[in-house]
Design a protein around this motif. Structure first.
Motif, PDB file in Angstrom:
ATOM      1  N   TYR A 231       0.826  -1.199   0.000  1.00 26.78           N
ATOM      2  CA  TYR A 231       0.000   0.000   0.000  1.00 26.78           C
ATOM      3  C   TYR A 231       0.865   1.255   0.000  1.00 26.78           C
ATOM      4  N   GLN A 232       1.879   1.283   0.823  1.00 24.50           N
ATOM      5  CA  GLN A 232       2.759   2.455   0.892  1.00 24.50           C
ATOM      6  C   GLN A 232       3.504   2.662  -0.420  1.00 24.50           C
TER       7      GLN A 232
ATOM      8  N   VAL B 232      -7.564  -5.705  -1.616  1.00 24.72           N
ATOM      9  CA  VAL B 232      -8.740  -4.839  -1.539  1.00 24.72           C
ATOM     10  C   VAL B 232      -8.964  -4.363  -0.106  1.00 24.72           C
ATOM     11  N   PHE B 233      -8.902  -5.285   0.840  1.00 26.40           N
ATOM     12  CA  PHE B 233      -9.178  -4.924   2.233  1.00 26.40           C
ATOM     13  C   PHE B 233      -8.216  -3.870   2.749  1.00 26.40           C
TER      14      PHE B 233
ATOM     15  N   THR C 233      -8.075   1.724   4.349  1.00 18.70           N
ATOM     16  CA  THR C 233      -7.213   2.878   4.580  1.00 18.70           C
ATOM     17  C   THR C 233      -7.652   4.073   3.745  1.00 18.70           C
ATOM     18  N   ALA C 234      -7.937   3.842   2.476  1.00 14.25           N
ATOM     19  CA  ALA C 234      -8.295   4.948   1.586  1.00 14.25           C
ATOM     20  C   ALA C 234      -9.629   5.590   1.963  1.00 14.25           C
TER      21      ALA C 234
ATOM     22  N   ALA D 187      -4.936   9.896  -0.502  1.00 12.33           N
ATOM     23  CA  ALA D 187      -4.486   8.978   0.538  1.00 12.33           C
ATOM     24  C   ALA D 187      -2.991   9.087   0.812  1.00 12.33           C
ATOM     25  N   ALA D 188      -2.370  10.149   0.322  1.00  9.90           N
ATOM     26  CA  ALA D 188      -0.921  10.293   0.469  1.00  9.90           C
ATOM     27  C   ALA D 188      -0.485  10.259   1.930  1.00  9.90           C
ATOM     28  N   ALA D 189      -1.249  10.881   2.811  1.00  9.95           N
ATOM     29  CA  ALA D 189      -0.875  10.899   4.224  1.00  9.95           C
ATOM     30  C   ALA D 189      -0.890   9.508   4.828  1.00  9.95           C
TER      31      ALA D 189
END
Length: 191
Positions: A45-46, A94-95, A100-101, A184-186
């Protein structure tokens, strides 16, 4: 969830598999979700961001779900277990991404409402998936004479059900391309 419902009925009612063996055949999906969401999902994700992970995860989930439509009455359980593992790995993508998003731009004050809306929408989607799977099976089995029809005549009902469960993922795969990684950058540790 519609697929889990459909697959359980397929294995137990159509193929006569025990509940224990049905659960064991579905267990690789949970293993796949665990591997991605708990072990490597955060790093992915990151590095990649939610948009691509969602698009790829949903697309692979849809394709692997639709692949069940190619099964026959003689398909080995290990094939299903392998497909369930692939589904689980894809669902893990997906989860991680969606959880997070979804909350990336939600203020602390709005988190309670956002959680309520997210969970309500998820429960409606779960119920809709089960209803769609049940409707497809019921319509197709009824068309061939009901539960008393020979198994070979009832097989297409399950195949159509699996295909429907795979196709229902298509709009989600398309919609995921509209998720903005910048929003979602943060959550990715980016400035």
């Amino acid at each position: 969830i519609g697929h889990v419902y459909l697959f359980s009925i397929y294995l137990q009612d159509f193929r006569g598999t025990s509940a224990k063996l049905t659960g064991l055949t579905q267990a690789p999906q949970a293993v796949g979700v665990f591997i991605i969401s708990s072990l490597i999902g955060r790093r992915l994700y990151q590095r990649v961001g939610p948009r691509r992970l969602l698009a790829v995860g949903v697309a692979i989930t849809g394709l692997s779900t639709g692949a069940f439509a190619l099964s026959s009455a003689a398909t080995e359980l290990w094939v299903f277990g392998s497909l369930m593992l692939i589904r689980g790995l894809a669902m893990g993508l997906v989860f991680v991404s969606i959880q997070t998003a979804v909350y990336a731009t939600t203020s602390l004050a709005d988190t309670g409402r956002a959680t309520s809306v997210f969970n309500t929408q998820r429960q409606i989607a779960f119920a809709g998936g089960v209803a769609l799977a049940a409707s497809v099976i019921a319509a197709k089995v009824s068309a061939v004479g009901g539960d008393d029809a020979p198994a070979i005549d009832r097989l297409p009902a399950y195949q159509w059900g699996f295909l429907a469960m795979g196709l229902v993922m298509l709009p989600a795969a398309l919609a995921s391309w509209f998720v903005r990684d910048e929003d979602a950058a943060a959550t990715r540790g980016l400035a």
